[in-house]
Design an enzyme around this catalytic site. Sequence first.
Site, PDB file in Angstrom:
ATOM      1  N   ASP A  32       9.735 -28.115 -34.064  1.00  0.00           N
ATOM      2  CA  ASP A  32      10.623 -28.762 -33.751  1.00  0.00           C
ATOM      3  C   ASP A  32      11.492 -29.586 -34.778  1.00  0.00           C
ATOM      4  O   ASP A  32      11.019 -29.897 -35.782  1.00  0.00           O
ATOM      5  CB  ASP A  32       9.705 -29.961 -32.902  1.00  0.00           C
ATOM      6  CG  ASP A  32      10.563 -30.994 -32.300  1.00  0.00           C
ATOM      7  OD1 ASP A  32      10.269 -31.251 -30.950  1.00  0.00           O
ATOM      8  OD2 ASP A  32      11.296 -31.780 -32.891  1.00  0.00           O
ATOM      9  N   HIS A 102      10.160 -26.372 -22.029  1.00  0.00           N
ATOM     10  CA  HIS A 102       9.538 -25.974 -23.287  1.00  0.00           C
ATOM     11  C   HIS A 102       8.053 -26.585 -23.425  1.00  0.00           C
ATOM     12  O   HIS A 102       7.890 -27.773 -22.730  1.00  0.00           O
ATOM     13  CB  HIS A 102      10.332 -26.543 -24.458  1.00  0.00           C
ATOM     14  CG  HIS A 102      10.850 -28.257 -24.114  1.00  0.00           C
ATOM     15  ND1 HIS A 102      11.914 -28.575 -23.418  1.00  0.00           N
ATOM     16  CD2 HIS A 102      10.281 -29.481 -24.813  1.00  0.00           C
ATOM     17  CE1 HIS A 102      11.967 -29.746 -23.687  1.00  0.00           C
ATOM     18  NE2 HIS A 102      11.074 -30.250 -24.324  1.00  0.00           N
TER      19      HIS A 102
END
Length: 116
Positions: A32, A102
Amino acid sequence: MSPEECIFCQIVAGTSQAKIIYQDEEITAFWDQYPAAPVHILIVPNKHIPSINEVAEEDAYLLTKLIFKAREIAEDQGVREKGYRLLFNIGKEGGQSVYHLHLHLFAGKHILVVKD
Ligand code: AMP
């Protein structure tokens, strides 16, 4: 949003940069960009599916594959036994900001703190 405009489609295609840690013909995992925990990795299907709400029955195996890959990455990151969190945000009030399905993998300190 068309897949061409989708940031995660661009990461999957290699036209946007990300720290990819795994990729095959069906799924991609990458760090991320704004980690909310010491380990914060996103696992996505390569195919553009906006959210859990749009998963078709024939795509159900992809969800299982995302989860198994998350578990394997947790092992690689050394947190499988210590513990980790897997999360799907779904829709506006579910906290979703990127409309390409996701699975978040969080681990490390502070993962029990839920933030806005
Ligand atoms: P969500 O809020 O569940 O839709 O999560 C989207 C996540 O994608 C957030 O944690 C963002 O930090 C992350 N993110 C957004 N853009 C990128 C990018 N270009 N590369 C990596 N992670 C990203």
